[in-house]
Write an enzyme that holds these catalytic residues in place. Structure first.
Site, mmCIF file in Angstrom:
data_model
loop_
_atom_site.group_PDB
_atom_site.id
_atom_site.type_symbol
_atom_site.label_atom_id
_atom_site.label_comp_id
_atom_site.label_asym_id
_atom_site.label_seq_id
_atom_site.Cartn_x
_atom_site.Cartn_y
_atom_site.Cartn_z
ATOM 1 C CG HIS A 1 -0.546 4.425 4.195
ATOM 2 N ND1 HIS A 1 -1.167 3.483 5.571
ATOM 3 C CD2 HIS A 1 -0.236 3.525 3.301
ATOM 4 C CE1 HIS A 1 -1.198 2.332 4.946
ATOM 5 N NE2 HIS A 1 -0.785 1.933 3.825
ATOM 6 C CG ASP B 1 -1.891 5.586 8.049
ATOM 7 O OD1 ASP B 1 -0.608 5.240 8.294
ATOM 8 O OD2 ASP B 1 -2.445 5.446 6.999
ATOM 9 C CB SER C 1 -1.033 0.123 1.241
ATOM 10 O OG SER C 1 0.029 -0.015 2.382
#
Length: 382
Positions: free
Chosen positions: A364, A361, A133
């Site tokens: 990312h 998060d 990802s």
């Protein structure tokens, strides 16, 4: 008696013509306008190639510092190809300085990303980003960097199994993403057990054939703790085991990938780049990146993470000239660039109470943001 003189004059003319032609070619190679897309070398030469098959020397663009540049970002969060989890501005992040830092290498000048020039170099080519990802994060960045110069009716995205592709029709160029976070194969076995085949890769690799430029990453899934691991067993040959040192498993998986590249790809037709691990800032229960607004100051004590050391070892043993795009140390300084709580739209009350019922998060990256700089580096390498 005049004939030898005529021959001498003709020979002299041809010699001068050859010299002038060579001189013109040399000048064209030195013309700065012709070299906008490559690195301008300054101080000591440092080899960017991690393969022992390549002798070219280039400036090491992984060594440098982050500098504030108000002319960045190169696009905004209205780019239609961004997933909602990385559009931090749309999700309510109040600050935007994280979008305005560019990377300045110590020994050379890295050119600003030029979408038309990049697409021109990629004309009639396929470029595929393969990985997890975080690589999807980079793919979205690259698509947003180029899509603004393409008319609406001349671009589209298609989907094919574990992959997706952005098509710039007028350039006959595709920028693709292929989901393969471990590179090797993860399958369901008996009793629905998840088995990671350390020596099998063809199920994924068949999609990589015929691609002109392949960019790989693989590290994050290998370093997940046991409770969040994506497999139950390792399988190598007929040897099934539950326990293995993660870095030993990573080395075995990478070696399977390396053998496939060595045996199946032609360096005259395909260029291969391996992007190093994107650092996480997940300590303190995932809140280390919350409310961070500036890069960390440079530290000479940043160590080489074990996955990067394993990757370097595998690449050095390969015959195929794979290039290591080392973004690990430079990106470790950017704990300000993660979505944190802004991976989704949250209320004002949630913003004021970090850790209360919502996650942060720190793996990312917000877009626009840090992956745009990875793509500027990638463009320079290509």
């Amino acid at each position: 008696m005049a004939t030898p003189k005529i021959h001498l004059l003709v020979s002299s003319f041809l010699l001068c013509g050859t010299f002038l032609s060579l001189f013109h070619c040399t000048l064209s190679l030195l013309n700065p306008e012709d070299g906008v897309g490559i690195l301008v070398q300054a101080d000591d030469d440092v080899s960017m190639a991690q393969s022992n098959r390549d002798s070219r020397k280039r400036c090491d663009i992984s060594v440098g510092k982050w500098v504030y540049d108000d002319s960045y970002p190169l696009y905004d969060s209205s780019c239609p190809y961004l997933s909602s989890a990385v559009t931090c501005q749309r999700n309510g992040r109040p600050d935007s300085d994280y979008e305005k830092w560019k990377w300045k290498p110590s020994g050379c000048t890295m050119p600003r990303f030029d979408a038309l020039r990049f697409l021109g170099r990629m004309r009639r080519k396929r470029i595929m980003l393969v990985g997890d990802s975080i690589m999807r994060n980079q793919w979205e960045s690259l698509v947003c960097l180029v899509q603004g110069v393409i008319p609406t009716g001349r671009k589209r995205v298609t989907y094919n199994g574990p992959g997706m592709a952005f098509h710039a029709m007028d350039f006959e160029t595709s920028i693709e993403f292929f989901w393969a976070p471990l590179l090797v194969e993860l399958k369901k076995g008996s009793e629905n057990k998840r088995i990671l085949h350390l020596d099998l890769i063809e199920e994924n690799a068949r999609y990589w054939r015929g691609v002109d430029i392949l960019v790989f990453d693989s590290a994050h899934w290998w370093t997940h703790p046991d409770q969040t691991s994506s497999w139950d067993y390792y399988l190598e040959g007929n040897n099934l085991t539950r326990n293995m040192n993660p870095m030993v498993a990573y080395q075995k998986g990478l070696s399977t990938w390396a053998r496939w590249v060595d045996q199946n790809l032609n360096p005259r037709r395909t260029e291969v780049i391996f992007r190093s691990m994107s650092p996480r800032h997940n300590r303190e229960n995932g809140w280390k990146c919350y409310n961070q607004k500036q890069p960390l100051p440079f530290s000479s004590h940043l160590h080489v993470p074990e996955p990067l050391a394993v990757l370097q070892g595998v690449l050095k043993r390969m015959r195929f000239p794979v290039y290591l795009q080392d973004i690990t140390t430079m990106t470790a300084l950017r704990r300000d660039g993660h979505p944190s709580v802004y991976r989704r739209v949250i209320s004002q009350d949630e913003k004021q109470k970090p850790g209360k019922g919502h996650s942060s998060d720190c793996s990312h990256w917000c877009l626009p943001g840090v992956p745009d700089i990875w793509n500027e580096m990638l463009s320079a390498l290509l």
